[in-house]
Design an enzyme around this catalytic site. Structure first.
Site, PDB file in Angstrom:
ATOM      1  N   ASN A 153       0.797  -1.232   0.000  1.00  0.00           N
ATOM      2  CA  ASN A 153       0.000   0.000   0.000  1.00  0.00           C
ATOM      3  C   ASN A 153       0.831   1.284   0.000  1.00  0.00           C
ATOM      4  O   ASN A 153       0.406   2.284  -0.555  1.00  0.00           O
ATOM      5  CB  ASN A 153      -0.989  -0.007   1.169  1.00  0.00           C
ATOM      6  CG  ASN A 153      -0.312  -0.199   2.506  1.00  0.00           C
ATOM      7  OD1 ASN A 153       0.836  -0.629   2.574  1.00  0.00           O
ATOM      8  ND2 ASN A 153      -1.019   0.131   3.562  1.00  0.00           N
ATOM      9  N   GLU A 250       4.950  -4.861  11.772  1.00  0.00           N
ATOM     10  CA  GLU A 250       3.913  -3.846  11.523  1.00  0.00           C
ATOM     11  C   GLU A 250       2.786  -4.547  10.793  1.00  0.00           C
ATOM     12  O   GLU A 250       2.870  -4.762   9.583  1.00  0.00           O
ATOM     13  CB  GLU A 250       4.490  -2.714  10.663  1.00  0.00           C
ATOM     14  CG  GLU A 250       5.510  -1.854  11.360  1.00  0.00           C
ATOM     15  CD  GLU A 250       4.877  -0.931  12.394  1.00  0.00           C
ATOM     16  OE1 GLU A 250       3.632  -0.843  12.478  1.00  0.00           O
ATOM     17  OE2 GLU A 250       5.637  -0.316  13.145  1.00  0.00           O
ATOM     18  N   CYS A 284      -3.340   0.323   6.911  1.00  0.00           N
ATOM     19  CA  CYS A 284      -3.403  -0.619   8.045  1.00  0.00           C
ATOM     20  C   CYS A 284      -4.078  -0.034   9.273  1.00  0.00           C
ATOM     21  O   CYS A 284      -4.772  -0.732  10.000  1.00  0.00           O
ATOM     22  CB  CYS A 284      -1.992  -1.047   8.394  1.00  0.00           C
ATOM     23  SG  CYS A 284      -0.905   0.372   8.621  1.00  0.00           S
ATOM     24  N   GLU A 458       7.967   1.787  14.548  1.00  0.00           N
ATOM     25  CA  GLU A 458       8.689   2.521  13.510  1.00  0.00           C
ATOM     26  C   GLU A 458       8.599   4.006  13.858  1.00  0.00           C
ATOM     27  O   GLU A 458       7.729   4.429  14.621  1.00  0.00           O
ATOM     28  CB  GLU A 458       8.078   2.243  12.131  1.00  0.00           C
ATOM     29  CG  GLU A 458       8.254   0.781  11.764  1.00  0.00           C
ATOM     30  CD  GLU A 458       8.089   0.471  10.296  1.00  0.00           C
ATOM     31  OE1 GLU A 458       7.071   0.862   9.711  1.00  0.00           O
ATOM     32  OE2 GLU A 458       8.990  -0.192   9.747  1.00  0.00           O
TER      33      GLU A 458
HETATM   34  P1  NAD Z   1       1.037  -9.817   3.157  1.00  0.00           P
HETATM   35  O1  NAD Z   1       1.133 -10.253   4.565  1.00  0.00           O
HETATM   36  O2  NAD Z   1       0.314 -10.669   2.194  1.00  0.00           O
HETATM   37  O3  NAD Z   1       2.500  -9.617   2.543  1.00  0.00           O
HETATM   38  C1  NAD Z   1       3.434  -8.751   3.126  1.00  0.00           C
HETATM   39  C2  NAD Z   1       4.824  -9.079   2.622  1.00  0.00           C
HETATM   40  O4  NAD Z   1       5.239 -10.320   3.178  1.00  0.00           O
HETATM   41  C3  NAD Z   1       4.930  -9.243   1.103  1.00  0.00           C
HETATM   42  O5  NAD Z   1       6.132  -8.663   0.667  1.00  0.00           O
HETATM   43  C4  NAD Z   1       4.984 -10.749   0.924  1.00  0.00           C
HETATM   44  O6  NAD Z   1       5.643 -11.163  -0.242  1.00  0.00           O
HETATM   45  C5  NAD Z   1       5.750 -11.167   2.151  1.00  0.00           C
HETATM   46  N1  NAD Z   1       5.558 -12.552   2.598  1.00  0.00           N
HETATM   47  C6  NAD Z   1       4.459 -13.330   2.455  1.00  0.00           C
HETATM   48  N2  NAD Z   1       4.669 -14.536   3.018  1.00  0.00           N
HETATM   49  C7  NAD Z   1       5.922 -14.522   3.540  1.00  0.00           C
HETATM   50  C8  NAD Z   1       6.716 -15.467   4.264  1.00  0.00           C
HETATM   51  N3  NAD Z   1       6.253 -16.679   4.579  1.00  0.00           N
HETATM   52  N4  NAD Z   1       7.968 -15.109   4.642  1.00  0.00           N
HETATM   53  C9  NAD Z   1       8.435 -13.878   4.366  1.00  0.00           C
HETATM   54  N5  NAD Z   1       7.735 -12.949   3.680  1.00  0.00           N
HETATM   55  C10 NAD Z   1       6.493 -13.260   3.279  1.00  0.00           C
HETATM   56  O7  NAD Z   1       0.428  -8.342   3.224  1.00  0.00           O
HETATM   57  P2  NAD Z   1      -0.084  -7.430   2.018  1.00  0.00           P
HETATM   58  O8  NAD Z   1      -1.341  -8.024   1.504  1.00  0.00           O
HETATM   59  O9  NAD Z   1       1.040  -7.154   1.093  1.00  0.00           O
HETATM   60  O10 NAD Z   1      -0.403  -6.070   2.788  1.00  0.00           O
HETATM   61  C11 NAD Z   1      -1.575  -5.825   3.451  1.00  0.00           C
HETATM   62  C12 NAD Z   1      -1.419  -6.085   4.929  1.00  0.00           C
HETATM   63  O11 NAD Z   1      -0.341  -5.297   5.454  1.00  0.00           O
HETATM   64  C13 NAD Z   1      -2.626  -5.675   5.725  1.00  0.00           C
HETATM   65  O12 NAD Z   1      -2.910  -6.622   6.714  1.00  0.00           O
HETATM   66  C14 NAD Z   1      -2.195  -4.356   6.353  1.00  0.00           C
HETATM   67  O13 NAD Z   1      -2.898  -4.015   7.518  1.00  0.00           O
HETATM   68  C15 NAD Z   1      -0.759  -4.604   6.607  1.00  0.00           C
HETATM   69  N6  NAD Z   1      -0.027  -3.330   6.748  1.00  0.00           N
HETATM   70  C16 NAD Z   1       0.447  -2.963   7.979  1.00  0.00           C
HETATM   71  C17 NAD Z   1       1.097  -1.754   8.138  1.00  0.00           C
HETATM   72  C18 NAD Z   1       1.628  -1.311   9.477  1.00  0.00           C
HETATM   73  O14 NAD Z   1       2.503  -0.437   9.509  1.00  0.00           O
HETATM   74  N7  NAD Z   1       1.170  -1.849  10.588  1.00  0.00           N
HETATM   75  C19 NAD Z   1       1.267  -0.912   7.038  1.00  0.00           C
HETATM   76  C20 NAD Z   1       0.774  -1.316   5.796  1.00  0.00           C
HETATM   77  C21 NAD Z   1       0.134  -2.536   5.659  1.00  0.00           C
END
Ligand code: NAD
Length: 484
Positions: A153, A250, A284, A458
C-alpha cells in the site's frame, strides 16, 4: 503514461542486477489492468548476492561516524524531494493510488524519515554509569544485516521507514518489496547510492513469500522488519525466532474510532473519511469500526454520505481525481466478498457497495450502518473502502467494545471533553491513538501496534532502539577481590 520498466529487477551492491531465470512479476496499472512492466523474482543466486553485499558492507558502514552516515541520508532526502513528481507518478502507477495523494504522502514521507533519522544518526550514543570508583559505559551498536519486507500500500514509505533508522544506526539492509508493487524501492536504492551510500548498504530483491522466507532464515541476518498481514507476521516471527533474530512486526488492524455526541461533527466525519477512504481504504491503521454515540447517528450518517459526494473517481494520474482503484483484481474480489457478507449478515448498506462499471479495480466508497460487533465486517480487516458504523450509549461501553478485538494497531476518539479524550486514549488497547484527528503519522512520533497488530515501533526515537543493541562495558579501576 511514463515508461516505468526499471533497468533491472533487483538492486544489489550499488547497481542494478538481473536474473531472468526468476519467475515473472508483472506490474499492472490498477486503473486499466494494463501491464506496464515485467520484473523477475530473485533466484537463490540473487538472494545470495544481496546478502553477501550487505554483509560485506556492514563493518565499514558501521565504523563511519554517525554524522557521516546521517549526511548520506539527508542528501537522499533532498534528492527524493527534488524528484517528488517523478517518484509520485511511479508510485501511482505501481499502486493505483491517486497522484493527488502520492504527491504529498509517499516520497515526501520517505524524505521526512531520511532527514529526521539522518539528523539523529550523530546522536546515537550510550551512557556513562559511575559505580563507586569503578564505572561502566554502554555502546549502542548496530545489529548487522537487516531484512525489510514490505506490503503493497505504501511501497516508498515502507522502504524508507525501515531503511532510514536501520542505516542511521549503522546497519545494512536487504529489502524485499511486495510482489504487487516492486518498482518504488528500486528508486530509493538508486537515490541512496547517488547520495553516497556505499555499495551494499541498501539492496533490493524482488519476489513473493518464498524469497522473503529465504532471506529471514539466512544466518547472516540479525533482524527482520515486516510490514504485512497478521498471518504473514506469525510465519515471519516464528521463522525469525529460530535464529533468535530481532523483529519488528507492523501488521494489520481493525481499529476503532469513538465519536461522542459533543464532538465537532465535521471533524469526526473528516476523520472517518481519512480513516476509511484515503488510498481507497488500503491503510493498516484505518478506523474501520466507527462507533457513533446513538444520539448523533443520523446526523453523522447524513453528513458522511453528503461529503462522499465529493469523491472524484477516475484515472489516478489525473490530479483532480481523489479516489482510485484497489491494487489488484484479487484485492477487489476480496473486498466485494466482505461487502456481500455484510449485506448477508443484515447490516444496512447506506451508500456504495458495488464494483464501479469501468476498467480497473474500483469499488465504490461503502458505508454500512446498524453493524453489530459479531458481524464479519466488524471483526475482519477488509483493506478496502468499507466503513462500518456502529452505535454506543456511554463511555464505558464504547471503550469496552472498541477494545474487544485481537488487533491493537490504532484507535481514535472525537470529543470536546478534554478529560474524557485523555481517559479514553489511556484506556485504548492500541499502539497509536489519535484525539480529534485520525491517521496522522509524522516521523517524529512512534508508530506500531499492540496485541496481534505487532511488535516494535517505527519512527520516533523508539525505532533507534529497535535497530540497535546495547553493549555494556564494566571498567574495574582497582585490584580484583577474589575469594581465594
Ligand atoms: P502480506 O502479509 O500478504 O504480505 C506482506 C509481505 O510479506 C509481502 O512482501 C509478501 O511477499 C511477504 N511474505 C508473504 N509470506 C511470507 C513469508 N512466509 N515469509 C516472508 N515474507 C512473506 O500483506 P499485504 O497483503 O502485502 O499487505 C496488506 C497487509 O499489510 C494488511 O494486513 C495491512 O494491515 C498490513 N499493513 C500494515 C502496516 C503497518 O505499519 N502496521 C502498514 C501497511 C500494511
Amino acid at each position: 503514461m511514463r515508461n516505468v520498466q526499471p533497468k533491472a529487477s533487483h538492486y544489489v551492491g550499488g547497481a542494478y542486477a538481473e536474473d531472468t531465470a526468476g519467475a515473472a512479476i508483472d506490474v499492472t496499472y490498477a486503473a486499466t489492468g494494463e501491464k506496464v512492466a515485467r520484473l523477475h523474482a530473485a533466484t537463490p543466486a540473487i538472494v545470495e548476492q544481496a546478502l553477501a553485499a550487505a554483509e560485506a558492507a556492514r563493518r565499514e558502514w558501521a565504523a563511519l561516524p554517525g554524522v557521516e552516515r546521517g549526511r548520506v541520508l539527508r542528501r537522499a532526502a533532498d534528492l527524493l524531494r527534488e524528484r517528488n513528481r517523478e517518484l509520485s507518478e511511479i508510485e501511482t502507477i505501481d499502486t493505483g493510488k491517486p497522484l493527488q495523494e502520492t504527491l504529498v504522502a509517499d516520497a515526501a514521507s520517505a524524505a521526512d524519515a531520511l532527514e529526521w533519522f539522518g539528523g539523529i544518526a550523530a546522536a546515537v550514543r550510550g551512557e556513562h554509569v559511575q559505580l563507586g570508583s569503578d564505572w561502566a559505559y554502554t555502546i549502542r551498536e548496530p545489529l548487522g544485516v537487516c531484512v525489510g519486507i514490505g506490503a503493497w500500500n505504501y511501497p516508498t514509505q515502507i522502504a524508507a521507514w525501515k531503511a532510514a533508522p536501520a542505516l542511521a544506526c549503522g546497519n545494512t539492509m536487504v529489502f524485499k518489496p511486495s510482489e504487487e508493487t516492486p518498482l518504488c524501492a528500486l528508486n530509493l536504492a538508486e537515490i541512496l547510492t547517488e547520495a553516497g551510500a556505499p555499495a551494499g548498504v541498501f539492496n533490493v530483491v524482488q519476489g513473493r513469500g518464498d524469497v522473503g522466507a529465504a532471506l529471514i532464515t539466512d544466518p547472516r541476518v540479525a533482524k527482520v522488519s515486516l510490514t504485512g498481514s497478521v498471518p504473514t507476521g506469525r510465519k515471519v516471527y516464528s521463522a525469525a525466532a529460530e535464529g533468535m533474530r530481532h523483529v519488528t512486526m507492523e501488521l494489520g488492524g481493525k481499529s476503532p474510532m469513538l465519536v461522542f455526541d459533543d464532538a465537532d461533527l465535521d471533524a469526526a466525519v473528516g476523520g472517518a473519511i481519512l480513516g476509511n477512504f484515503y488510498s481507497s481504504g488500503q491503510i493498516c491503521s484505518n478506523g474501520t469500526r466507527v462507533f457513533v454515540q446513538s444520539g448523533i447517528k443520523e446526523a453523522f450518517l447524513e453528513r458522511l454520505t453528503e461529503r462522499l459526494q465529493g469523491v472524484v473517481m477516475g484515472d489516478p494520474l489525473d490530479e483532480a481525481v481523489n479516489f482510485g482503484p484497489l491494487v489488484s483484481e484479487a484485492q477487489l474480489q476480496k473486498v466485494l466478498g466482505h461487502i456481500e457478507a455484510g449485506v448477508a449478515e443484515g447490516a444496512t448498506l447506506v451508500t456504495g457497495g458495488k464494483r464501479v462499471q469501468r476498467d480497473g479495480w474500483y469499488v465504490e466508497p461503502t458505508v454500512f450502518a446498524d453493524v453489530t460487533d459479531g458481524m464479519s465486517i466488524a471483526r475482519e480487516e477488509i483493506f478496502g473502502p468499507v466503513a462500518s458504523v456502529l452505535t454506543f450509549e456511554d463511555e464505558a461501553e464504547g471503550i469496552a467494545r472498541a477494545n474487544a478485538t485481537s488487533f491493537g494497531l490504532a484507535a481514535g476518539v472525537f470529543t470536546a471533553d478534554l478529560a474524557r479524550a485523555h481517559r479514553v486514549a489511556a484506556a485504548f488497547e492500541a499502539g497509536t491513538c489519535w484525539i480529534n484527528t485520525y491517521n496522522l503519522t509524522p516521523v517524529e512520533i512512534g508508530f506500531g501496534g499492540s496485541k496481534q497488530s505487532g511488535i516494535g515501533r517505527e519512527n520516533g526515537l523508539g525505532a533507534i532502539e529497535h535497530f540497535s543493541q546495547l553493549k555494556t562495558v564494566y571498567v574495574g579501576m582497582g585490584g580484583v577481590d577474589a575469594p581465594y
